[in-house]
Motif scaffolding. Structure first.
Motif, short mmCIF file in Angstrom:
data_model
loop_
_atom_site.label_atom_id
_atom_site.label_comp_id
_atom_site.label_asym_id
_atom_site.label_seq_id
_atom_site.Cartn_x
_atom_site.Cartn_y
_atom_site.Cartn_z
N LEU A 141 0.68 -1.22 0.14
CA LEU A 141 0.08 0.09 0.01
C LEU A 141 0.95 1.28 -0.04
O LEU A 141 1.88 1.19 0.42
CB LEU A 141 -0.87 -0.06 1.22
CG LEU A 141 -1.78 -1.25 1.54
CD1 LEU A 141 -2.45 -1.20 2.72
CD2 LEU A 141 -2.69 -1.06 0.40
N PHE A 142 0.31 2.34 -0.56
CA PHE A 142 1.09 3.53 -0.25
C PHE A 142 1.44 3.90 1.16
O PHE A 142 0.40 3.81 2.06
CB PHE A 142 0.21 4.63 -0.86
CG PHE A 142 0.17 4.67 -2.47
CD1 PHE A 142 1.31 4.30 -3.33
CD2 PHE A 142 -0.96 4.95 -3.02
CE1 PHE A 142 1.23 4.31 -4.57
CE2 PHE A 142 -0.84 4.86 -4.59
CZ PHE A 142 0.18 4.63 -5.26
N TYR A 143 2.42 4.25 1.45
CA TYR A 143 2.92 4.58 2.79
C TYR A 143 3.41 3.12 3.86
O TYR A 143 3.81 3.55 4.85
CB TYR A 143 1.93 5.22 3.67
CG TYR A 143 1.49 6.72 3.36
CD1 TYR A 143 2.67 7.77 3.43
CD2 TYR A 143 0.34 7.07 2.66
CE1 TYR A 143 2.33 8.81 2.74
CE2 TYR A 143 0.02 8.28 2.25
CZ TYR A 143 1.28 9.15 2.17
OH TYR A 143 0.99 10.42 1.73
N GLU A 144 3.13 2.22 2.90
CA GLU A 144 3.59 0.85 3.62
C GLU A 144 5.18 0.68 3.54
O GLU A 144 5.61 0.56 2.40
CB GLU A 144 2.90 -0.35 3.10
CG GLU A 144 3.18 -1.63 3.99
CD GLU A 144 2.13 -2.91 3.35
OE1 GLU A 144 2.48 -3.88 3.89
OE2 GLU A 144 1.44 -2.55 2.46
N ASN A 145 5.92 0.42 4.54
CA ASN A 145 7.42 0.28 4.44
C ASN A 145 7.62 -1.28 4.04
O ASN A 145 7.99 -1.99 4.90
CB ASN A 145 7.91 0.70 5.72
CG ASN A 145 9.82 0.78 5.75
OD1 ASN A 145 9.98 0.58 4.63
ND2 ASN A 145 10.10 1.41 6.82
N LEU A 150 5.60 6.06 10.99
CA LEU A 150 5.81 7.21 9.75
C LEU A 150 5.84 8.36 10.17
O LEU A 150 5.16 8.86 11.21
CB LEU A 150 4.56 6.90 8.93
CG LEU A 150 4.71 7.65 7.47
CD1 LEU A 150 5.61 6.90 6.53
CD2 LEU A 150 3.15 7.93 7.01
N ALA A 151 6.94 9.10 9.77
CA ALA A 151 7.30 10.60 10.12
C ALA A 151 6.24 11.28 9.59
O ALA A 151 5.77 11.17 8.33
CB ALA A 151 8.81 10.70 9.59
N GLU A 152 5.88 12.29 10.35
CA GLU A 152 4.76 13.26 9.89
C GLU A 152 5.27 14.10 8.41
O GLU A 152 4.40 14.51 7.84
CB GLU A 152 4.52 14.53 10.80
CG GLU A 152 3.66 13.84 12.00
CD GLU A 152 3.20 14.83 12.96
OE1 GLU A 152 2.94 15.75 12.63
OE2 GLU A 152 3.26 14.63 14.52
N GLU A 153 6.54 14.24 8.37
CA GLU A 153 7.09 14.96 7.24
C GLU A 153 7.44 14.15 6.06
O GLU A 153 7.74 14.56 5.02
CB GLU A 153 8.37 15.75 7.62
CG GLU A 153 9.51 14.96 7.91
CD GLU A 153 9.52 14.27 9.42
OE1 GLU A 153 10.61 13.74 9.72
OE2 GLU A 153 8.66 14.60 10.09
N PHE A 154 7.01 12.79 6.04
CA PHE A 154 7.22 11.90 4.91
C PHE A 154 6.49 12.30 3.85
O PHE A 154 5.12 12.82 3.56
CB PHE A 154 6.74 10.58 5.40
CG PHE A 154 7.13 9.46 4.24
CD1 PHE A 154 8.45 8.85 4.56
CD2 PHE A 154 6.52 9.19 3.29
CE1 PHE A 154 8.79 7.88 3.50
CE2 PHE A 154 6.76 8.26 2.39
CZ PHE A 154 8.04 7.68 2.29
N PRO A 155 7.11 12.56 2.49
CA PRO A 155 6.58 13.03 1.43
C PRO A 155 5.48 12.25 0.74
O PRO A 155 5.47 10.93 1.12
CB PRO A 155 7.58 12.93 0.44
CG PRO A 155 8.96 12.70 1.20
CD PRO A 155 8.62 12.25 2.41
#
Length: 392
Positions: free
Chosen positions: A35-39, A259-264
């Motif tokens: 998924l998007f944002y899944e590491n 997930l970091a808040e500033e993650f693009p």
């Protein structure tokens, strides 16, 4: 480029293109597994197919690369196009043609390959790997069907050949090979990145942090490319659902501290894709939209009648069409049987034409009513043996 709303629809269209254009260069541009944002990294098949498509398109932008003999036909679901990729400028800067006689330091070449995401190993067994044994380098570019062996005489490439990785036997002697990036990010960009934890390997999750400029497959298309949209309304709906899901997952991940808040943002929004579509030529194949972009193609195709396995009404309909000179084509896995049934009755019919029977498998048929020509009726197993279409 043919855009679909779902991954399974893209695979179906890719398969059927083999029937319509058997000699065409068909390429699948799949969507990422996570998924998007899944590491998580992307699967090997997904990585390879995406890199094959990007490499094929890069040839239209680099004069040093050979152009495809046949323009490729790419099929992609909308999520695959939404997913950010390596910016075209970075890809082109790091794609290089190596030829016989090229003079280059082996050490320099090896360092370069590591910077563009190739993995060093003892023996090359899969795309994206390279190995070194003295003056011999093996490398498997993702866009190549087989790995390539470079043998050096000093700093000069003396022999260049593709080989079978299982037997190590030569397949073909080559005059040159394109070495493009192995992944959709460049590890060489990760130097002095404070967010990179020590000991963690990079993967496609890191792409938006390594490459600030948002980029997609659309950026790689040549100027004269035609984009075919399977169904614009379905594309828009699916993209909106994907964005909503991504936003929820992002919020949950930030709350959980994964997930970091500033993650693009790792994808292009549907509005961004729409803006890019407006700057190029595109044509909708479906019937869902209205207004200025209503496809002229959708107005000349209509669904065919359904017979639900009743072969006598099918033969009657075919006879009616052929009596007035309207072309009939039957594409079926049982074309031989249907042809025999037709021959039993055609001897006593006065016909202006005869049906064509083709062994094959297509999702569904249609009636094509183009201006100034007689209609063409395509019957597939869906119409012949499937159920009647539900009444509205």
């Amino acid at each position: 480029l043919l855009l679909t709303h779902r991954a399974d629809r893209a695979l179906t269209q890719l398969d059927e293109l083999g029937f319509w254009s058997p000699d065409a260069l068909r390429q699948h541009f799949p969507e990422p597994n996570p998924l998007f944002y899944e590491n998580a990294g992307w699967g090997a098949v997904v990585r390879r197919e995406r890199m094959q498509a990007l490499t094929a398109l890069s040839a239209y932008h680099l004069p040093t690369l050979p152009k495809p003999g046949t323009p490729p036909i790419l099929v992609a679901p909308v999520r695959a196009v939404m997913a950010r990729t390596l910016p075209r400028r970075d890809f082109l800067r790091n794609a290089r043609m190596l030829k016989l006689g090229t003079v280059i330091s082996i050490d320099q070449l090896v360092r370069r390959w590591v910077e563009i995401a190739y993995q060093p190993c003892d023996i090359v067994v899969e795309p994206g790997q390279f190995s070194r044994r003295g003056g011999i380098l093996d490398i498997w570019p993702p866009a190549s069907a087989f790995p390539v062996r470079l043998e050096f005489f000093g700093d000069e490439i003396d022999t260049l050949r593709s080989f079978n990785p299982a037997t190590q036997r030569t397949i073909k002697n080559l005059k040159g090979v394109v070495i493009s990036p192995a992944r959709e990010y460049l590890p060489g960009k990760a130097e002095d990145m404070p967010w990179l934890e020590e000991g963690r390997d990079l993967n496609e999750f890191d792409l938006p942090r390594l490459h600030a400029a948002p980029a997609s497959l659309l950026d790689y298309l040549p100027r004269k490319a035609l984009i075919l949209v399977d169904d614009m309304e379905s594309l828009a709906d699916t993209a909106s659902e994907i964005e909503e899901q991504a936003v929820r997952f992002r919020e949950e991940s930030i709350r959980e501290g994964t997930l970091a808040e500033e993650f693009p943002v790792p994808y292009l929004s549907w509005s961004e894709i729409e803006d890019r579509l407006e700057t190029t030529g595109w044509l909708e194949l479906g019937r869902s939209s209205s207004g200025e972009h209503l496809s002229p193609i959708s107005t000349i195709f209509t669904p065919g009648a359904r017979f639900g396995g009743r072969l006598k009404p099918l033969m009657d309909a075919m006879g009616d069409y052929c009596r007035v000179g309207e072309r009939v084509v039957v594409v079926s896995r049982q074309s031989t049987r249907l042809k025999e049934l037709w021959k039993d009755r055609e001897s006593y019919l006065e016909l202006k034409c005869r049906p064509d029977f083709v062994e094959g498998l297509l999702t569904e048929g249609w009636t094509l009513s183009a201006p100034d020509t007689d209609p063409t009726h395509l019957f597939t197993d869906s119409e012949i043996f499937g159920w009647d279409r539900p009444k509205p």
